[in-house]
Design a protein around this motif. Structure first.
Motif, PDB file in Angstrom:
ATOM      1  N   SER A  37       0.475  -0.805  -0.280  1.00 12.35           N
ATOM      2  CA  SER A  37       0.274   0.052  -0.225  1.00 12.35           C
ATOM      3  C   SER A  37       0.821   0.839   0.089  1.00 12.35           C
ATOM      4  O   SER A  37       0.165   2.534  -0.267  1.00 12.35           O
ATOM      5  N   LEU A  38       2.435   1.830   0.568  1.00  9.43           N
ATOM      6  CA  LEU A  38       2.931   2.287   0.450  1.00  9.43           C
ATOM      7  C   LEU A  38       3.324   2.945  -0.551  1.00  9.43           C
ATOM      8  O   LEU A  38       3.157   3.547  -1.213  1.00  9.43           O
ATOM      9  N   ILE A  39       3.310   1.806  -2.139  1.00 10.66           N
ATOM     10  CA  ILE A  39       3.594   2.105  -3.470  1.00 10.66           C
ATOM     11  C   ILE A  39       3.069   1.733  -4.578  1.00 10.66           C
ATOM     12  O   ILE A  39       3.207   2.167  -5.256  1.00 10.66           O
ATOM     13  N   THR A  44       1.973   2.237 -11.397  1.00 14.68           N
ATOM     14  CA  THR A  44       0.774   1.546 -12.275  1.00 14.68           C
ATOM     15  C   THR A  44       0.900   0.129 -11.933  1.00 14.68           C
ATOM     16  O   THR A  44       1.933  -0.158 -11.591  1.00 14.68           O
ATOM     17  N   LYS A  45       0.075  -0.865 -12.625  1.00 15.39           N
ATOM     18  CA  LYS A  45      -0.055  -2.106 -12.308  1.00 15.39           C
ATOM     19  C   LYS A  45       0.775  -2.989 -12.818  1.00 15.39           C
ATOM     20  O   LYS A  45       1.359  -3.593 -12.630  1.00 15.39           O
ATOM     21  N   ASP A  47       3.614  -1.616 -13.974  1.00 22.09           N
ATOM     22  CA  ASP A  47       5.046  -1.448 -13.050  1.00 22.09           C
ATOM     23  C   ASP A  47       5.287  -1.998 -12.127  1.00 22.09           C
ATOM     24  O   ASP A  47       6.208  -2.519 -11.678  1.00 22.09           O
ATOM     25  N   LEU A  48       4.423  -2.109 -10.655  1.00 19.63           N
ATOM     26  CA  LEU A  48       4.652  -2.952 -10.112  1.00 19.63           C
ATOM     27  C   LEU A  48       4.688  -4.392 -10.243  1.00 19.63           C
ATOM     28  O   LEU A  48       5.063  -5.315 -10.061  1.00 19.63           O
ATOM     29  N   GLN A  49       4.124  -4.847 -10.910  1.00 16.49           N
ATOM     30  CA  GLN A  49       4.011  -6.185 -11.219  1.00 16.49           C
ATOM     31  C   GLN A  49       5.555  -6.877 -12.161  1.00 16.49           C
ATOM     32  O   GLN A  49       6.111  -7.692 -11.803  1.00 16.49           O
ATOM     33  N   GLN A  50       6.241  -5.863 -12.756  1.00 18.71           N
ATOM     34  CA  GLN A  50       7.584  -5.409 -13.217  1.00 18.71           C
ATOM     35  C   GLN A  50       8.890  -5.648 -12.020  1.00 18.71           C
ATOM     36  O   GLN A  50       9.584  -6.391 -11.734  1.00 18.71           O
ATOM     37  N   LEU A  51       8.312  -4.934 -10.918  1.00 21.85           N
ATOM     38  CA  LEU A  51       9.165  -4.865 -10.249  1.00 21.85           C
ATOM     39  C   LEU A  51       8.995  -5.893  -8.657  1.00 21.85           C
ATOM     40  O   LEU A  51       9.883  -6.293  -8.441  1.00 21.85           O
ATOM     41  N   ILE A  52       7.983  -6.207  -8.562  1.00 24.19           N
ATOM     42  CA  ILE A  52       7.169  -8.100  -7.290  1.00 24.19           C
ATOM     43  C   ILE A  52       7.239  -9.030  -8.650  1.00 24.19           C
ATOM     44  O   ILE A  52       6.137  -8.820  -8.992  1.00 24.19           O
ATOM     45  N   PRO A  53       8.179  -9.773  -8.878  1.00 24.45           N
ATOM     46  CA  PRO A  53       7.221 -11.048  -9.880  1.00 24.45           C
ATOM     47  C   PRO A  53       6.785 -11.311  -9.834  1.00 24.45           C
ATOM     48  O   PRO A  53       6.575 -12.335  -8.453  1.00 24.45           O
ATOM     49  N   GLY A  54       5.371 -11.977  -9.545  1.00 21.49           N
ATOM     50  CA  GLY A  54       4.355 -12.829  -9.203  1.00 21.49           C
ATOM     51  C   GLY A  54       3.344 -12.119  -8.629  1.00 21.49           C
ATOM     52  O   GLY A  54       2.396 -12.639  -8.559  1.00 21.49           O
ATOM     53  N   LEU A  55       3.191 -11.006  -8.955  1.00 25.00           N
ATOM     54  CA  LEU A  55       2.173 -10.185  -8.028  1.00 25.00           C
ATOM     55  C   LEU A  55       1.049 -10.043  -8.815  1.00 25.00           C
ATOM     56  O   LEU A  55       0.731  -9.983 -10.106  1.00 25.00           O
ATOM     57  N   THR A  56      -0.077 -10.267  -7.966  1.00 19.97           N
ATOM     58  CA  THR A  56      -1.740 -10.410  -8.639  1.00 19.97           C
ATOM     59  C   THR A  56      -1.902  -8.984  -8.891  1.00 19.97           C
ATOM     60  O   THR A  56      -1.663  -8.815  -7.595  1.00 19.97           O
ATOM     61  N   ALA A  59      -4.510  -8.642  -5.850  1.00 17.74           N
ATOM     62  CA  ALA A  59      -3.657  -8.105  -4.549  1.00 17.74           C
ATOM     63  C   ALA A  59      -3.022  -6.821  -4.477  1.00 17.74           C
ATOM     64  O   ALA A  59      -2.989  -5.696  -3.495  1.00 17.74           O
ATOM     65  N   ILE A  60      -2.438  -6.142  -6.032  1.00 18.64           N
ATOM     66  CA  ILE A  60      -2.598  -4.417  -5.564  1.00 18.64           C
ATOM     67  C   ILE A  60      -3.903  -3.447  -5.859  1.00 18.64           C
ATOM     68  O   ILE A  60      -4.081  -3.294  -5.290  1.00 18.64           O
ATOM     69  N   ASN A  61      -5.329  -4.668  -6.236  1.00 17.83           N
ATOM     70  CA  ASN A  61      -6.447  -3.760  -6.339  1.00 17.83           C
ATOM     71  C   ASN A  61      -6.742  -3.372  -4.344  1.00 17.83           C
ATOM     72  O   ASN A  61      -7.115  -2.699  -4.271  1.00 17.83           O
ATOM     73  N   GLU A  62      -6.591  -4.975  -3.827  1.00 20.30           N
ATOM     74  CA  GLU A  62      -6.560  -4.603  -1.827  1.00 20.30           C
ATOM     75  C   GLU A  62      -5.507  -2.939  -1.751  1.00 20.30           C
ATOM     76  O   GLU A  62      -5.772  -3.117  -0.416  1.00 20.30           O
TER      77      GLU A  62
END
Length: 601
Positions: A37-39, A44-45, A47-56, A59-62
């Protein structure tokens, strides 16, 4: 030319790397969501999935939802459990109202239990003793539902409800109702007689008949303990179930209630089990070839046992009818009226935080008198306030009761100025069921400005009331106070313990002393046969109207010209009532009219 990096951007990048690293190493779902939730809102979704592989995406929406709702990096709130209520609420309320009828449980003034609610809160309630086993109680309830054409919950659900209700089963055999104990012992006498007769019988047919008598006696005993109360009506075609017919005095027309709208032409098979069995036993006993002395002794035992069982049956009818006075009064209570239920609590033995053995012997109990005032608020909800008088030494007679009652009414006049009429109720202790107290009531009415309209008494040894519940709460508070280091040795200590930390909900205590010189002369009461009177109405013409049983007949007028107008009732108030943080308690109303069967239409 090489330019230096923006320090703020560098710090942000380092913080992002730390968050991503901790997120990948963490195994806790809530911690991951808190970190994300900090970042989550600044990227964008993709970018977040590239930073954290396997991120759904879920999980981003929550994480974004949490950041917007609770703030970036806020602690994940604990999710409350969700309970699905599948049972019908009306059926549940119907079952609970029946199970908690005074016919099947008693409130104890000793001990409390803790009940856990769905939201995790804990409610402290008085100890409740269930007087019937679960199977018997459910059988009675299902029969009641059949008679009233109500579809109940399933038997398995009813068992679960009873197991969840915090109550104790009756196991001790101390302090039993005399009539009930004698009645139960009389059944055992009859069963023993049948067994003795079997030793002299050779004929198989007679033995079968005696076994049938034994079964009938056992069934009759169970019936009186359970279903009989539920079958009683104000008007019924069965004379055993008709309260008006059973409690009418054949020798006094003022105390008779004529059954003009129905005939007593029905016979209850279960009520008839006892007389049929006794008749058979006597007939077979007269045919046995045994010494006359033995036969006469057995016949005498049978007659005595039958009389005690019938007295038990009458006791049940009177108890139901006298409790009806309380039920109807609470239903029909008007604005400006209240019901006061009075009782002397068992003397409280002094409690010390550290008590020597020498101090434990020869203790003197502290007297305390409890008065529960029940009234209706502006929204017609039943409310109650409890007034407790603690006294170091007092003679528990009618003078003490009259003095305490007068002080209570004066307090009610100040705290609840709307109250102008009071109904009294108590057990049959000599200090309450007393003609001298009745003679003093007009004087109390005059001095307090509150009219005492009626005085109802419960059936002897059948008067468990609201007082016991409030006594249990206060007794628990006193014990907790002693356990925390405060000695409770005197009446003053009791008041301070009850009032400590905001007091007990709806309970007030006063430390008083009754003036022993209140009575200036010996009073001779002109009223005869006081013990047979169960209900008294106070009239404005220096008379009272008395009944042997509630609403049976028009009542008998008795003159009380010798009222105690020259007697001053004095109470020395050392420490007056202190209103607690929650001054009023709520009395729950039942969800269906259980008294319809008692009303005369």
């Amino acid at each position: 030319m090489i330019q230096d990096k923006d320090p703020e951007s560098a710090n942000s990048s380092e913080l992002q790397e730390i968050i991503v690293k901790i997120h990948q190493e963490s195994t806790d779902r809530n911690t991951k969501q808190q970190l994300l939730s900090l970042i989550a809102l600044s990227h964008t979704k993709k970018d977040l999935q590239q930073l954290i592989p396997g991120l759904t995406v879920y999980a981003i929406n929550e994480a974004r939802k949490h950041a917007k709702t609770n703030g970036h990096g806020a602690i994940i709130p604990k999710q409350l459990p969700v309970f699905r209520h599948r049972m019908d609420k009306d059926k549940l309320d119907h079952a609970l109202d029946f199970f908690f009828s005074p016919s099947f449980h008693q409130v104890s003034s000793f001990g409390v239990k803790e009940m856990k609610l769905d939201n995790g809160n804990t409610v402290t309630i008085p100890e409740v003793v269930r007087t019937a086993c679960h199977a018997t109680l459910i059988n009675v309830y299902t029969k009641f539902c059949t008679e009233t054409e109500f579809l109940p919950l399933s038997r398995s659900t009813l068992f679960k409800i009873l197991n969840a209700c915090p109550s104790s089963r009756r196991t001790n055999l101390k302090g039993l109702d005399n009539c009930a104990a004698d009645g139960g012992a009389s059944y055992e006498t009859l069963l023993t007689t049948v067994k003795e007769m079997g030793n002299y019988v050779v004929d198989e047919e007679v033995q079968v008949e005696l076994r049938d008598c034994k079964d009938s006696l056992n069934a009759s005993k169970i019936y009186l303990k359970t279903d009989f109360k539920a079958h009683l009506r104000k008007c019924d075609k069965c004379p055993d179930h008709c309260i008006n017919y059973s409690l009418s005095d054949p020798t006094d027309q003022h105390l008779q209630q004529h059954c003009v709208d129905h005939q007593h032409d029905m016979v209850c098979e279960r009520c008839n089990l006892l007389p049929q069995a006794v008749s058979t036993i006597k007939r077979r006993l007269s045919e046995l070839d045994i010494p006359d002395e033995v036969r006469n002794d057995l016949l005498a035992s049978i007659d005595v046992a039958e009389a005690k069982i019938l007295e038990w049956k009458s006791h049940i009818v009177r108890g139901v009818n006298q409790d009806l006075a309380r039920i109807l009064l609470l239903e029909e209570l008007k604005d400006g009226e209240c019901l006061i239920i009075m009782d002397w609590a068992m003397k409280f033995l002094p409690l010390a935080f550290r008590e020597k053995q020498s101090d434990w012997f020869g203790q003197k109990g502290v007297n305390w008198h409890v008065s529960v005032c029940i009234f209706k608020d502006e929204n017609q909800n039943l409310m109650q306030r409890t007034y407790t008088h603690t006294m170091d030494a007092v003679k528990q007679d009618w003078v003490a009761v009259a003095s305490v009652l007068e002080h209570t009414l004066r307090t009610i006049k100040i705290q609840l100025p709307r109250i102008n009429t009071v109904y009294l109720r108590s057990d049959n202790a000599g200090c309450y069921h007393c003609g001298s107290l009745w003679l003093a009531i007009p004087k109390i009415t005059e001095t307090t400005g509150i009219t005492i309209a009626r005085y109802d008494y419960s059936e002897p040894q059948n008067g468990k009331s609201y007082c016991d519940a409030k006594i249990a709460h206060m007794r628990g508070k006193i014990r907790r106070s002693a356990a925390s280091g405060s000695d409770v040795l005197t009446a003053s200590d009791m008041k301070m313990a009850i009032d400590k930390h905001g007091g007990v909900t709806s309970c007030q205590a006063a430390y008083v002393a009754v003036d022993p010189n209140s009575l200036v002369k010996k009073i001779t009461c002109p009223i005869k046969a006081i013990t047979k009177i169960s209900n008294v109405r106070f009239n404005n013409d220096d008379t009272i109207t008395a009944w042997k049983a509630f609403e049976i007949g028009n009542g008998k007028k008795i003159s009380i010209n010798s009222t105690l107008n020259d007697v001053e009732l004095n109470v020395d108030v050392h420490a007056n009532f202190t209103i607690p943080t929650q001054p009023d308690g709520i009395i729950k109303k039942t969800n269906y009219a259980k008294t319809d069967r008692f009303r005369v239409i």
